[in-house]
Each structure stands twice: as C-alpha cells, then as structure tokens.
Design a protein around this motif. Sequence first.
Motif, PDB file in Angstrom:
ATOM      1  N   GLY A 339       0.820  -1.211   0.000  1.00 14.47           N
ATOM      2  CA  GLY A 339       0.000   0.000   0.000  1.00 14.47           C
ATOM      3  C   GLY A 339       0.847   1.251   0.000  1.00 14.47           C
ATOM      4  N   LEU A 340       1.920   1.245   0.794  1.00 16.76           N
ATOM      5  CA  LEU A 340       2.825   2.398   0.818  1.00 16.76           C
ATOM      6  C   LEU A 340       3.449   2.605  -0.554  1.00 16.76           C
ATOM      7  CD1 LEU A 340       4.361   4.632   2.263  1.00 16.76           C
ATOM      8  CD2 LEU A 340       6.035   2.915   3.008  1.00 16.76           C
ATOM      9  N   ALA A 341       3.858   1.530  -1.203  1.00 17.39           N
ATOM     10  CA  ALA A 341       4.427   1.656  -2.548  1.00 17.39           C
ATOM     11  C   ALA A 341       3.438   2.314  -3.496  1.00 17.39           C
ATOM     12  CB  ALA A 341       4.830   0.271  -3.070  1.00 17.39           C
ATOM     13  N   GLY A 342       2.149   1.898  -3.419  1.00 16.18           N
ATOM     14  CA  GLY A 342       1.130   2.480  -4.283  1.00 16.18           C
ATOM     15  C   GLY A 342       0.909   3.954  -3.999  1.00 16.18           C
ATOM     16  N   ALA A 343       0.864   4.320  -2.703  1.00 11.45           N
ATOM     17  CA  ALA A 343       0.661   5.728  -2.341  1.00 11.45           C
ATOM     18  C   ALA A 343       1.834   6.579  -2.804  1.00 11.45           C
ATOM     19  CB  ALA A 343       0.469   5.845  -0.827  1.00 11.45           C
ATOM     20  N   LEU A 344       3.043   6.046  -2.693  1.00  9.75           N
ATOM     21  CA  LEU A 344       4.228   6.780  -3.144  1.00  9.75           C
ATOM     22  C   LEU A 344       4.236   6.928  -4.668  1.00  9.75           C
ATOM     23  CD1 LEU A 344       6.847   5.097  -0.783  1.00  9.75           C
ATOM     24  CD2 LEU A 344       6.096   7.493  -0.684  1.00  9.75           C
ATOM     25  N   MET A 345       3.863   5.874  -5.387  1.00  7.44           N
ATOM     26  CA  MET A 345       3.809   5.938  -6.854  1.00  7.44           C
ATOM     27  C   MET A 345       2.815   7.001  -7.304  1.00  7.44           C
ATOM     28  SD  MET A 345       3.969   1.891  -7.889  1.00  7.44           S
ATOM     29  CE  MET A 345       3.730   2.164  -9.638  1.00  7.44           C
ATOM     30  N   ASP A 346       1.639   7.033  -6.641  1.00 11.17           N
ATOM     31  CA  ASP A 346       0.611   7.993  -7.035  1.00 11.17           C
ATOM     32  C   ASP A 346       1.031   9.432  -6.743  1.00 11.17           C
ATOM     33  OD1 ASP A 346      -0.923   5.918  -7.891  1.00 11.17           O
ATOM     34  OD2 ASP A 346      -2.306   5.916  -6.185  1.00 11.17           O
ATOM     35  N   GLN A 347       1.987   9.610  -5.841  1.00 13.77           N
ATOM     36  CA  GLN A 347       2.511  10.945  -5.547  1.00 13.77           C
ATOM     37  C   GLN A 347       3.758  11.271  -6.358  1.00 13.77           C
ATOM     38  OE1 GLN A 347       2.233  12.100  -1.096  1.00 13.77           O
ATOM     39  NE2 GLN A 347       2.180   9.857  -1.074  1.00 13.77           N
ATOM     40  N   GLY A 348       4.161  10.318  -7.219  1.00 15.11           N
ATOM     41  CA  GLY A 348       5.347  10.537  -8.028  1.00 15.11           C
ATOM     42  C   GLY A 348       6.652  10.285  -7.293  1.00 15.11           C
ATOM     43  N   LYS A 349       6.597   9.689  -6.127  1.00 13.45           N
ATOM     44  CA  LYS A 349       7.813   9.390  -5.365  1.00 13.45           C
ATOM     45  C   LYS A 349       8.301   7.996  -5.775  1.00 13.45           C
ATOM     46  CE  LYS A 349       6.116  12.090  -1.393  1.00 13.45           C
ATOM     47  NZ  LYS A 349       5.747  12.032   0.060  1.00 13.45           N
ATOM     48  N   LEU A 350       8.801   7.928  -7.012  1.00 14.64           N
ATOM     49  CA  LEU A 350       9.043   6.626  -7.623  1.00 14.64           C
ATOM     50  C   LEU A 350      10.220   5.872  -7.011  1.00 14.64           C
ATOM     51  CD1 LEU A 350       8.332   7.439 -11.380  1.00 14.64           C
ATOM     52  CD2 LEU A 350       6.768   6.676  -9.580  1.00 14.64           C
ATOM     53  N   GLU A 351      11.275   6.570  -6.642  1.00 17.47           N
ATOM     54  CA  GLU A 351      12.438   5.871  -6.074  1.00 17.47           C
ATOM     55  C   GLU A 351      12.084   5.222  -4.732  1.00 17.47           C
ATOM     56  OE1 GLU A 351      15.453   4.970  -7.147  1.00 17.47           O
ATOM     57  OE2 GLU A 351      14.735   5.670  -9.089  1.00 17.47           O
ATOM     58  N   GLU A 352      11.331   5.952  -3.887  1.00 17.07           N
ATOM     59  CA  GLU A 352      10.906   5.376  -2.606  1.00 17.07           C
ATOM     60  C   GLU A 352       9.975   4.189  -2.840  1.00 17.07           C
ATOM     61  OE1 GLU A 352      10.087   8.012   0.982  1.00 17.07           O
ATOM     62  OE2 GLU A 352       9.842   9.420  -0.677  1.00 17.07           O
ATOM     63  N   ALA A 353       9.070   4.351  -3.819  1.00 14.92           N
ATOM     64  CA  ALA A 353       8.146   3.258  -4.130  1.00 14.92           C
ATOM     65  C   ALA A 353       8.914   2.034  -4.612  1.00 14.92           C
ATOM     66  CB  ALA A 353       7.147   3.707  -5.189  1.00 14.92           C
ATOM     67  N   LYS A 354       9.919   2.280  -5.442  1.00 15.54           N
ATOM     68  CA  LYS A 354      10.740   1.172  -5.943  1.00 15.54           C
ATOM     69  C   LYS A 354      11.406   0.430  -4.794  1.00 15.54           C
ATOM     70  CE  LYS A 354      14.701   0.304  -9.007  1.00 15.54           C
ATOM     71  NZ  LYS A 354      15.759   0.938  -9.825  1.00 15.54           N
ATOM     72  N   GLY A 355      11.893   1.178  -3.792  1.00 14.68           N
ATOM     73  CA  GLY A 355      12.518   0.544  -2.632  1.00 14.68           C
ATOM     74  C   GLY A 355      11.544  -0.348  -1.872  1.00 14.68           C
ATOM     75  N   CYS A 356      10.285   0.097  -1.755  1.00 17.79           N
ATOM     76  CA  CYS A 356       9.268  -0.721  -1.070  1.00 17.79           C
ATOM     77  C   CYS A 356       9.026  -2.019  -1.830  1.00 17.79           C
ATOM     78  CB  CYS A 356       7.956   0.054  -0.955  1.00 17.79           C
ATOM     79  SG  CYS A 356       8.016   1.460   0.163  1.00 17.79           S
ATOM     80  N   LEU A 357       8.877  -1.914  -3.145  1.00 10.82           N
ATOM     81  CA  LEU A 357       8.605  -3.109  -3.953  1.00 10.82           C
ATOM     82  C   LEU A 357       9.779  -4.083  -3.911  1.00 10.82           C
ATOM     83  CD1 LEU A 357       6.904  -1.326  -6.981  1.00 10.82           C
ATOM     84  CD2 LEU A 357       5.782  -2.656  -5.185  1.00 10.82           C
ATOM     85  N   GLU A 358      10.990  -3.565  -3.910  1.00 12.49           N
ATOM     86  CA  GLU A 358      12.171  -4.434  -3.830  1.00 12.49           C
ATOM     87  C   GLU A 358      12.222  -5.153  -2.478  1.00 12.49           C
ATOM     88  OE1 GLU A 358      15.182  -1.595  -4.768  1.00 12.49           O
ATOM     89  OE2 GLU A 358      15.208  -2.107  -6.932  1.00 12.49           O
TER      90      GLU A 358
END
Length: 510
Positions: A339-358
């Motif tokens: 969920g955090l990855a999705g919220a970060l992606m929707d805010q354009g915080k792609l590097e942080e989102a990528k870290g969550c998914l990894e």
Amino acid sequence: MKRARTRPRRKDGRHGPARVDRHAAADPEMLIHQAADLMKIGRLAEAEATYGYLVALEPTHVDAHYQLGDLLWQQGKPLAAAAMFEEVAALQPNHPTVQHRLGLALAATDRLTEAVVAFRKAIAGNPASAEACLELGNALKRLGRDKAAAAAFRDAIAISPNYAAAHYNLGVSLRAEGRLDEAMLSYRTAIACKPDLPEAHYNLGNILRALDRKDEAVASYRAAIAHRPNFAEAHYNLGNALWALGRLEEAVASYRQATVLKPDHAEAHNNLGVTLKSLGRLAEAVAALRKAIAIKPTYVAALDTLGYVLKSQRRLTEAEQLYRRALDLDPAHMNALEGLAGALMDQGKLEEAKGCLERILAVKPDDPEAFSGLCKIKEQTCDWRDRDAEFARLMEITNRQLAAGERTALTSFRALSRPLSEAQNLAIARSWANYTERQVDPLRSSAAFSFFRGRRDRLRIGYLSCDFFHHPTAHLIQGLFGLHDRDGFEVFVYSYGKDDGSSYRRRIAA
C-alpha cells in the motif's frame, strides 16, 4: 446445660438481631443463631464479625469455620474464604462438601493445582457428585490439561446424563484438542438438555463457521442472541459469518450492534470498517476504522485498511502516514508495504516506491503485484536494464495467474502496450472483468435493480470512464460516439469523473 435460643432485646425496645455483646453472649450456639439471623436481614458485616468472634472463641468449632467461609465466599472474598475452608478441611479432612467448597475457593484464587487435589478428595468422599467432577474438569481445563478435563466432564455426564454444563464444557475441551466433530456433538447435546444455553449456541456457531458451514453458523449465532440479546461476541461473529456469505448490509448491522454493546471492541469496529469499504461507503468506513485505531493504536490491520480507504479517496499523504505507522509496528507487513508503494507511486515518489517493492520481492520473489509494479516504475524512469528478461518473467507470472483463474497483476490497459496477441489481451481483460464483477456482486442486493437480458432490436453499448472531460482520453475518443449506427445500436455513456464544463464534455454528452 445449654441455654434456650432467645432473641436479645434491642436498645430501642424492639426484638430482633442486634450487634452481639461478646461478653454477655459467649454461648457458641447462641452466636451461630445470631449470625444466621443477621445474614437473613442482610447485615453481613455484623454476621461476619459474629462468626469471627466465635472462631476466635472456639478454634475447633467446625460449623463456625464453615459458615464464616461460606459468608466470605458470598461476599466475593475468595482469598479469605479459601483460608477458612482450609481450616475446616484440617478439622474434617474427608468431608466431601468441605473439600468441594475448598476447591471452588482455591480455583477462584488461581491455586489450580491445589484445587484439583481438593476436588479429587471431594469425589473420593462422594463418587456420585457430578458437580465435583465438573469443577475438577474446569480446573484441569484452566491448567491446559484438556484430555484430563474431558475425562472429568465425561465422569460428570456418566453420573448425570442430562447435565448441560458438563456436555458444554466437554465440547470446549474437545475443540481445544481440534476434535471439532465431537465438540459439535457435545454442544448439540448441551442444547438438547438446556435449549436456552447461549454459550452452547455461540460455540456451536464458531465450529460450524470453522467447518465452512456458514448458513448453519448464522442460525446458531442468532439462537445465542435470542437467548442473550446483549451477547456482544455473538453479534460480532454473526457479522463475520454474514460477511463471508456476502450479506454485507446484514453484517454491518451485526457489527454495529456489537460495538453498541461493547464500545471498546476494536475488532468489531475494524470489521465494520472493512465491510463499509466493500459497500463503497467510504466516509463511514473511515470513521469506523479510526475508532478501531483509537481503541487499539497498535492495530496494524486497521491502519493498513484505513490507508487503503484514504488512498482510494486520493488522500495520499494521510494514507502514506498510516502505512508508515503500520510498518513501524510490523516491518514485515506485506500489505502495508504494498500500500505504501502504491501511495508513493501515485505521488510521483518513484524511487521510494521502488525501494518498497524491492523489499517485498526480497521476501516474496514471485509476488505478482510487486513485480508488475516494479516493471512499471522502471518503464516510467526509462530504466531498460534487463527489460527483456523482466518482461519474460512478468508474462510467466501473468500466465500462471490466468491458469489459476486469478486477476492478473498486469492490467488490461498496460497489456495493450506489450507485444501480446489478441487472445492474450482478451484473457487478461477477462480476468479483470471477472474480478470487477466479484467485487461489485455484494452491492447488487442493495441496488434495487433488476436486469432482464432479452432480445432487443438494437444492441446496447455502455462506455464507462472517469475521463470524459478535458483529458487525453476525451480528446481521442470524442468523435467515436457520433459514428455508431443508431438503427443497430443504443449507446450509453457512464461518467464517474468530474464535469469540467469543457467543450469535450459537452460534445460527448451531445
């Protein structure tokens, strides 16, 4: 020679029990009668003092010790009662009634091993005491000795075959051993012996729900509630059974009643929120979930679900904060991490989102949602490293999901940009259509809509989008709607997006 029993004259001239004059009334029998009279009119403190005086006066007076112990027990003083019954037992070690009462007092003060000894002595002195066998079983059950407890309950049943409490408690022990069918039979027998036993109906419902016999579980929970309308846990688990049956409006009513009866029931507030979310009643869901978290601030599942709801409302910053709180409490909570990855992606915080998914993929290398999300981020950031290998892996995961009848992590929209066949695109689209149908199925009962599929002269087509405004989709598709053959087709457009009053919106509506 013993004096005759008399009622002392009170200072006000009336006859009746009065505070004992310990110097004038030292006759043990006189004191016993006075204490009994005081108990009858509810002057328990005076009765206790009278018995206490007699016990001090006559240390071996068995009846005085016993009556004082009984009075202490009635007043909710189990520690003092246990001490008194121990003195009685020392004076009459083989008296079964004394041992039984001692066992009850010891059990009430958590001296369970000693209570077991006392109950066994009571049974030895009176083998026909079903009550002593029941209490022995209860003490053994609390010690975690379920097999021995079951044996004691069976002894009670052998003595008294219609002993509902023994059948019920046997069911509790059998369930703890995982012997669900036998436990179910015991609960049913308890109900046959005592139909108004709400706990038996309730626990029978729990077993039926565990066995996936949800309709029968609903009936059992309703029976428990009929006999005890304020049974909060029965209302709560009725809600769980109704939710599993897809009867969401009824589940909402049950969860609400559970929260009325037990306002601090965090799980009931949480499940109410989850159900309201499924019904699309997001504002109510937020209120219920916030209540669950207020009661239980460490409730990770509620934090995660509230994050999901707020994310659905596009309240992304709040959702992000909730997901982070959940992960602070449980760093390995995969749903919150996703969920955090999705919220970060929707805010354009792609590097942080990528870290969550990894992080998810480090624990679950084949997680479909995480891998698909990672591929999407790499596309958005023009990271083409290992692209062919990752696409092959994504399709391997997608084909596995299709074979299992699951909704694919690869969306039907994103699939269009992939080198896939028409058959593959259709299969992916169908997986999403089927998923959507399952999601909205619980809402149909509340829609008050009857759909009749019959032959018509014209084929009806409906377009559903949130982009019927000044948006690229509207730019590209606006001319399509005027090209349909109106003799052969009846066309509808369903918008769940904003009306910006633009020429694109007006042209499509026209």
